[in-house]
Design a protein around this motif. Structure first.
Motif, PDB file in Angstrom:
ATOM      1  N   VAL A  18       0.837  -1.192   0.000  1.00  0.00           N
ATOM      2  CA  VAL A  18       0.000   0.000   0.000  1.00  0.00           C
ATOM      3  C   VAL A  18       0.876   1.247   0.000  1.00  0.00           C
ATOM      4  CG1 VAL A  18      -2.006  -1.045   1.123  1.00  0.00           C
ATOM      5  CG2 VAL A  18      -0.187  -0.063   2.524  1.00  0.00           C
ATOM      6  N   ALA A  19       0.301   2.344  -0.460  1.00  0.00           N
ATOM      7  CA  ALA A  19       0.977   3.638  -0.439  1.00  0.00           C
ATOM      8  C   ALA A  19       0.343   4.484   0.657  1.00  0.00           C
ATOM      9  CB  ALA A  19       0.830   4.329  -1.789  1.00  0.00           C
ATOM     10  N   VAL A  20       1.112   4.724   1.723  1.00  0.00           N
ATOM     11  CA  VAL A  20       0.634   5.562   2.819  1.00  0.00           C
ATOM     12  C   VAL A  20       1.762   6.507   3.200  1.00  0.00           C
ATOM     13  CG1 VAL A  20      -0.206   5.622   5.194  1.00  0.00           C
ATOM     14  CG2 VAL A  20      -0.880   3.739   3.699  1.00  0.00           C
ATOM     15  N   SER A  21       1.490   7.787   3.090  1.00  0.00           N
ATOM     16  CA  SER A  21       2.450   8.833   3.475  1.00  0.00           C
ATOM     17  C   SER A  21       3.828   8.546   2.904  1.00  0.00           C
ATOM     18  CB  SER A  21       2.499   8.962   4.986  1.00  0.00           C
ATOM     19  OG  SER A  21       1.217   9.276   5.486  1.00  0.00           O
ATOM     20  N   TRP A  22       4.827   8.571   3.731  1.00  0.00           N
ATOM     21  CA  TRP A  22       6.212   8.414   3.285  1.00  0.00           C
ATOM     22  C   TRP A  22       6.736   6.993   3.433  1.00  0.00           C
ATOM     23  CZ3 TRP A  22       4.634  10.987   7.622  1.00  0.00           C
ATOM     24  CH2 TRP A  22       4.962  10.393   8.826  1.00  0.00           C
ATOM     25  N   TYR A  23       5.912   6.065   3.906  1.00  0.00           N
ATOM     26  CA  TYR A  23       6.366   4.685   4.090  1.00  0.00           C
ATOM     27  C   TYR A  23       6.704   4.068   2.747  1.00  0.00           C
ATOM     28  CZ  TYR A  23       4.521   5.068   8.814  1.00  0.00           C
ATOM     29  OH  TYR A  23       4.281   5.458  10.099  1.00  0.00           O
ATOM     30  N   ASP A  24       7.842   3.376   2.659  1.00  0.00           N
ATOM     31  CA  ASP A  24       8.230   2.805   1.376  1.00  0.00           C
ATOM     32  C   ASP A  24       8.145   1.287   1.335  1.00  0.00           C
ATOM     33  OD1 ASP A  24      10.396   2.109   2.885  1.00  0.00           O
ATOM     34  OD2 ASP A  24      11.868   3.135   1.660  1.00  0.00           O
ATOM     35  N   SER A  25       7.760   0.670   2.405  1.00  0.00           N
ATOM     36  CA  SER A  25       7.653  -0.788   2.414  1.00  0.00           C
ATOM     37  C   SER A  25       6.577  -1.180   3.415  1.00  0.00           C
ATOM     38  CB  SER A  25       8.992  -1.423   2.788  1.00  0.00           C
ATOM     39  OG  SER A  25       8.891  -2.828   2.727  1.00  0.00           O
ATOM     40  N   LEU A  26       5.340  -0.936   3.053  1.00  0.00           N
ATOM     41  CA  LEU A  26       4.240  -1.147   3.973  1.00  0.00           C
ATOM     42  C   LEU A  26       3.247  -2.122   3.357  1.00  0.00           C
ATOM     43  CD1 LEU A  26       3.302  -0.040   6.740  1.00  0.00           C
ATOM     44  CD2 LEU A  26       1.961   1.646   5.485  1.00  0.00           C
ATOM     45  N   ALA A  27       2.919  -3.161   4.106  1.00  0.00           N
ATOM     46  CA  ALA A  27       1.909  -4.131   3.667  1.00  0.00           C
ATOM     47  C   ALA A  27       0.736  -4.064   4.638  1.00  0.00           C
ATOM     48  CB  ALA A  27       2.498  -5.533   3.627  1.00  0.00           C
ATOM     49  N   PRO A  74      -5.289   4.022   2.187  1.00  0.00           N
ATOM     50  CA  PRO A  74      -4.018   4.185   1.470  1.00  0.00           C
ATOM     51  C   PRO A  74      -4.264   4.854   0.120  1.00  0.00           C
ATOM     52  CG  PRO A  74      -4.787   1.928   1.273  1.00  0.00           C
ATOM     53  CD  PRO A  74      -5.743   2.636   2.198  1.00  0.00           C
ATOM     54  N   GLY A  75      -3.186   5.200  -0.574  1.00  0.00           N
ATOM     55  CA  GLY A  75      -3.305   5.767  -1.911  1.00  0.00           C
ATOM     56  C   GLY A  75      -4.010   4.800  -2.851  1.00  0.00           C
ATOM     57  N   SER A  76      -4.624   5.328  -3.889  1.00  0.00           N
ATOM     58  CA  SER A  76      -5.360   4.479  -4.831  1.00  0.00           C
ATOM     59  C   SER A  76      -4.392   3.746  -5.760  1.00  0.00           C
ATOM     60  CB  SER A  76      -6.346   5.319  -5.639  1.00  0.00           C
ATOM     61  OG  SER A  76      -5.665   6.283  -6.397  1.00  0.00           O
ATOM     62  N   TYR A  77      -4.921   2.717  -6.429  1.00  0.00           N
ATOM     63  CA  TYR A  77      -4.176   1.936  -7.414  1.00  0.00           C
ATOM     64  C   TYR A  77      -4.705   2.315  -8.797  1.00  0.00           C
ATOM     65  CZ  TYR A  77      -3.143  -1.027  -3.370  1.00  0.00           C
ATOM     66  OH  TYR A  77      -2.747  -1.494  -2.147  1.00  0.00           O
ATOM     67  N   ALA A  78      -3.833   2.748  -9.706  1.00  0.00           N
ATOM     68  CA  ALA A  78      -4.220   3.142 -11.061  1.00  0.00           C
ATOM     69  C   ALA A  78      -4.171   1.922 -11.983  1.00  0.00           C
ATOM     70  CB  ALA A  78      -3.289   4.228 -11.579  1.00  0.00           C
ATOM     71  N   ALA A  79      -5.089   1.873 -12.951  1.00  0.00           N
ATOM     72  CA  ALA A  79      -5.199   0.728 -13.860  1.00  0.00           C
ATOM     73  C   ALA A  79      -4.402   0.939 -15.141  1.00  0.00           C
ATOM     74  CB  ALA A  79      -6.664   0.479 -14.204  1.00  0.00           C
ATOM     75  N   LEU A  80      -3.691  -0.114 -15.549  1.00  0.00           N
ATOM     76  CA  LEU A  80      -2.949  -0.147 -16.808  1.00  0.00           C
ATOM     77  C   LEU A  80      -3.236  -1.465 -17.526  1.00  0.00           C
ATOM     78  CD1 LEU A  80       0.613   0.946 -15.598  1.00  0.00           C
ATOM     79  CD2 LEU A  80      -1.066   2.382 -16.754  1.00  0.00           C
ATOM     80  N   ARG A  81      -3.079  -1.440 -18.843  1.00  0.00           N
ATOM     81  CA  ARG A  81      -3.159  -2.674 -19.642  1.00  0.00           C
ATOM     82  C   ARG A  81      -1.866  -2.789 -20.426  1.00  0.00           C
ATOM     83  NH1 ARG A  81      -7.525  -5.515 -21.394  1.00  0.00           N
ATOM     84  NH2 ARG A  81      -8.918  -3.766 -21.007  1.00  0.00           N
ATOM     85  N   GLN A  82      -1.226  -3.957 -20.309  1.00  0.00           N
ATOM     86  CA  GLN A  82      -0.033  -4.257 -21.108  1.00  0.00           C
ATOM     87  C   GLN A  82      -0.313  -5.565 -21.821  1.00  0.00           C
ATOM     88  OE1 GLN A  82       3.634  -4.808 -18.993  1.00  0.00           O
ATOM     89  NE2 GLN A  82       4.852  -4.588 -20.831  1.00  0.00           N
ATOM     90  N   LEU A 110      -2.628  -3.005 -11.684  1.00  0.00           N
ATOM     91  CA  LEU A 110      -2.935  -1.898 -10.794  1.00  0.00           C
ATOM     92  C   LEU A 110      -1.614  -1.497 -10.179  1.00  0.00           C
ATOM     93  CD1 LEU A 110      -6.106  -3.196  -8.900  1.00  0.00           C
ATOM     94  CD2 LEU A 110      -6.023  -1.631 -10.841  1.00  0.00           C
ATOM     95  N   TRP A 111      -1.334  -0.217 -10.087  1.00  0.00           N
ATOM     96  CA  TRP A 111      -0.058   0.207  -9.532  1.00  0.00           C
ATOM     97  C   TRP A 111      -0.251   1.430  -8.649  1.00  0.00           C
ATOM     98  CZ3 TRP A 111       2.602   4.843 -10.258  1.00  0.00           C
ATOM     99  CH2 TRP A 111       2.034   5.708 -11.189  1.00  0.00           C
ATOM    100  N   THR A 112       0.685   1.605  -7.751  1.00  0.00           N
ATOM    101  CA  THR A 112       0.700   2.768  -6.888  1.00  0.00           C
ATOM    102  C   THR A 112       2.135   3.174  -6.617  1.00  0.00           C
ATOM    103  OG1 THR A 112      -0.218   3.686  -4.849  1.00  0.00           O
ATOM    104  CG2 THR A 112       0.647   1.440  -4.723  1.00  0.00           C
ATOM    105  N   ALA A 113       2.378   4.462  -6.523  1.00  0.00           N
ATOM    106  CA  ALA A 113       3.704   4.963  -6.166  1.00  0.00           C
ATOM    107  C   ALA A 113       3.822   4.933  -4.647  1.00  0.00           C
ATOM    108  CB  ALA A 113       3.898   6.384  -6.687  1.00  0.00           C
ATOM    109  N   ILE A 114       4.954   4.470  -4.151  1.00  0.00           N
ATOM    110  CA  ILE A 114       5.138   4.373  -2.707  1.00  0.00           C
ATOM    111  C   ILE A 114       6.379   5.145  -2.286  1.00  0.00           C
ATOM    112  CG2 ILE A 114       3.984   2.143  -2.541  1.00  0.00           C
ATOM    113  CD1 ILE A 114       6.813   0.907  -2.292  1.00  0.00           C
TER     114      ILE A 114
END
Length: 143
Positions: free
Chosen positions: A43-52, A86-94, A100-104
């Motif tokens: 998940v993407a929450v604040s400044w945490y870079d490794s949060l599950a 937490p931050g949302s997950y954006a959808a992509l198609r490859q 689904l991705w999120t910046a952390i």
């Protein structure tokens, strides 16, 4: 760091209702009734870079003109952050793969050139299509 490879995509709500997995084995499963269950999903929450996060909650589809997003609210706050959203997950198609991705991590460091890691949740579309085709062949009303 830019988003992972893939094109922004608008998803139908039913396309979210599957199990999405991340590279560390975490999963999130949005359900048709608007609830979800997560097991150690990144998940993407604040400044945490490794949060599950594990737990249950509700989800909804967000979108703009070009891209859908999965927005979740956990029933209980995360023990390390006391946040529920937490931050949302954006959808992509490859190709045939939906992502689904999120910046952390710390966005401020990203602006200083330290990079901004991303986490990606993926699922294959081909397996969903095959399942739908198999189900329609088993339908006694389909002739």
């Amino acid at each position: 760091m830019p988003p992972p490879e893939g094109e922004p995509v608008i998803l139908k709500p039913a396309e979210f209702t599957t199990t999405w997995s991340d590279a560390d084995g975490g999963t999130i499963t949005p359900r048709k009734d608007g609830t979800f269950v997560a097991d150690k999903v990144c998940v993407a929450v604040s400044w945490y870079d490794s949060l599950a996060w594990s737990g249950t909650g509700t989800w909804e589809q967000g979108f703009n003109k070009e891209q859908s997003s999965l927005e979740v609210t956990f029933d209980a706050a995360h023990p390390d952050t006391v946040e529920r959203e937490p931050g949302s997950y954006a959808a992509l198609r490859q190709g045939k793969v939906l992502k689904l991705w999120t910046a952390i991590g710390d966005a401020e460091k990203a602006y200083q050139g330290a990079g901004h890691p991303v986490r990606v949740l993926c699922r294959g579309i081909a397996s969903v299509e095959a399942s739908a085709q198999q189900h329609s062949r088993q339908d006694p009303l389909s002739g």
